[in-house]
Design an enzyme around this catalytic site. Structure first.
Site, PDB file in Angstrom:
ATOM      1  N   HIS A  70      34.451  -7.209  -0.212  1.00  0.00           N
ATOM      2  CA  HIS A  70      35.591  -7.977   0.311  1.00  0.00           C
ATOM      3  C   HIS A  70      36.755  -7.036   0.613  1.00  0.00           C
ATOM      4  O   HIS A  70      37.445  -7.178   1.620  1.00  0.00           O
ATOM      5  CB  HIS A  70      36.069  -9.011  -0.714  1.00  0.00           C
ATOM      6  N   GLY A 206      31.265  -9.774   6.611  1.00  0.00           N
ATOM      7  CA  GLY A 206      30.433  -8.624   6.239  1.00  0.00           C
ATOM      8  C   GLY A 206      29.066  -8.701   6.905  1.00  0.00           C
ATOM      9  O   GLY A 206      28.473  -9.771   7.006  1.00  0.00           O
ATOM     10  N   ARG A 246      27.144 -12.436  -6.615  1.00  0.00           N
ATOM     11  CA  ARG A 246      26.107 -12.905  -7.554  1.00  0.00           C
ATOM     12  C   ARG A 246      25.495 -11.769  -8.373  1.00  0.00           C
ATOM     13  O   ARG A 246      24.756 -12.034  -9.321  1.00  0.00           O
ATOM     14  CB  ARG A 246      25.005 -13.640  -6.791  1.00  0.00           C
TER      15      ARG A 246
END
Ligand code: PAF
Length: 374
Positions: A70, A206, A246
């Site tokens: 990010h 992304g 995750r």
């Protein structure tokens, strides 16, 4: 300076009744260098002000649990815009009824810390370079409640659930859409809402979520949305594993075996670079890696192994995501894969099993672009 702008009340009143809103306003860490918006009208007010002052907005949509991937999107946005808006919203409609919405990591305080540190870094780098080149800054965090994002009906995750949805077919039905039928409907719907709320000059996604980038580009084109879609390279751990929110659930054992997804894609890429163009040759190279690792894991004891299932390994056209029998070297292709990492069957005392003690199944996705050959 941080100001508790209008809209915070709707956040605190709606949060308790909505399952995706994990924190309350009272508990939230208060950032220093940007405003947090809970509702759309005050954000629009800021956007209008920026527009009048000829400032440009780069928008980075996220579901929080921010990591270096990010941050690299925001850095790129800072090079290309004066102001950056970041959204943090765990969007319920992109999770299927049996998916991990409730266990999705929610890390508001550390997200805000990371964004503050990044704003400081952007200011420092600008001062140090002294070239007069301006870097943009994060000006606004948009952290709405589900009630703000879905004002008239509770959001549905059912395939035939009611609601105002954006569907982009057939792109959304392929690859990830095969096992997650509501996923891209949810992504397209929330992104349409977020783009309407922020009206950005540029939006940043992304490369890691390649299908998402293709769906969003198609939505922007088909709905004449006045923004430019910018795609930023995948950020990887030193081993090659693509960063993902995750990954915190993996732990050491599943992290090591999960790297198989990258190794398989690399093997397929090598086959292409070595001159192979057929699906059988390129995907065969990837399959041989996953088959070998899976056989090795099955031979180990339950305290040593980490089992997984290959959901798909795909070789597709970069625009339509149609599966390819042969790669046209003038156009290239997209290699992508998804692995379902099973929960650990047995753990050892003191073992690093990740958040959730190795019990949370983890879906890994990754992709590599097969670039056209001259
Ligand atoms: O990539 C994500 O994190 C999400 O799919 C997005 C784009 C923020 C929409 O919820």
């Amino acid at each position: 300076m941080f100001r508790w702008v209008k809209g915070v009340r709707s956040f605190s009143s709606a949060a308790s009744s909505l399952l995706a809103d994990a924190t309350t306003a009272a508990k939230l860490r208060q950032p220093a260098s940007f405003q947090v918006f809970r509702d759309v009208p005050p954000l629009r007010q800021l956007r209008r002000k920026l527009l009048k002052n000829d400032r440009t907005v780069g928008f980075v949509p996220t579901m929080g649990a921010l990591h270096e991937g990010h941050i690299s999107l925001i850095r790129q946005a800072a090079r290309e815009n004066t102001d950056i808006f970041v959204s943090i919203f765990v969007n319920p409609t992109q999770f299927g009824v049996n998916e991990d919405l409730s266990s999705y990591p929610r890390t508001w305080d550390s997200d805000v810390e990371k964004l503050e540190a990044l704003n400081e870094e952007l200011a420092r780098v600008e001062a140090e370079t002294g070239s007069g080149a301006k870097a943009g800054r994060i000006t606004a965090i948009f952290a709405p409640t589900s009630k703000v994002m879905y004002p008239t009906l509770p959001p549905s995750s059912e395939i035939d659930g009611d609601g105002s949805f954006v569907t982009i077919t057939p792109l959304s039905t392929k690859l990830e859409g095969g096992s997650r039928p509501v996923f891209f409907r949810g992504v397209a719907t929330v992104c349409m809402k977020l783009f309407n709320a922020t009206t950005p000059d540029r939006v940043y996604f992304g490369q890691k979520d390649v299908q998402q980038t293709v769906v969003i580009k198609r939505m922007v084109q088909d709905f004449h949305i006045g923004t430019e879609v910018r795609i930023v390279n995948t950020t990887r751990e030193p081993t090659g594993l693509a960063l993902s929110s995750r990954n915190v659930y993996l732990g050491e054992r599943r992290r090591a075996v999960g790297l198989t997804i990258y190794r398989a894609l690399k093997a397929a890429e090598e086959a292409y670079l070595a001159g192979k163009t057929s699906r059988a040759d390129i995907l065969g190279a990837a399959r041989s890696v996953t088959d070998t690792v899976l056989a090795e894991q099955h031979a180990l004891s339950k305290t040593e192994r980490s089992l997984f299932e290959v959901d798909y390994i795909s070789l597709a056209d970069p625009d339509s995501l149609e599966e390819l029998d042969f790669v046209d070297a003038a156009k290239g292709g997209v290699l992508s894969a998804a692995l379902k990492m099973a929960p650990l069957e047995e753990t050892k005392p003191g073992e690093d099993c990740g958040l959730g003690d190795g019990k949370v199944p983890v879906r890994l996705i990754d992709n590599l672009i097969l670039h056209p050959k001259a």
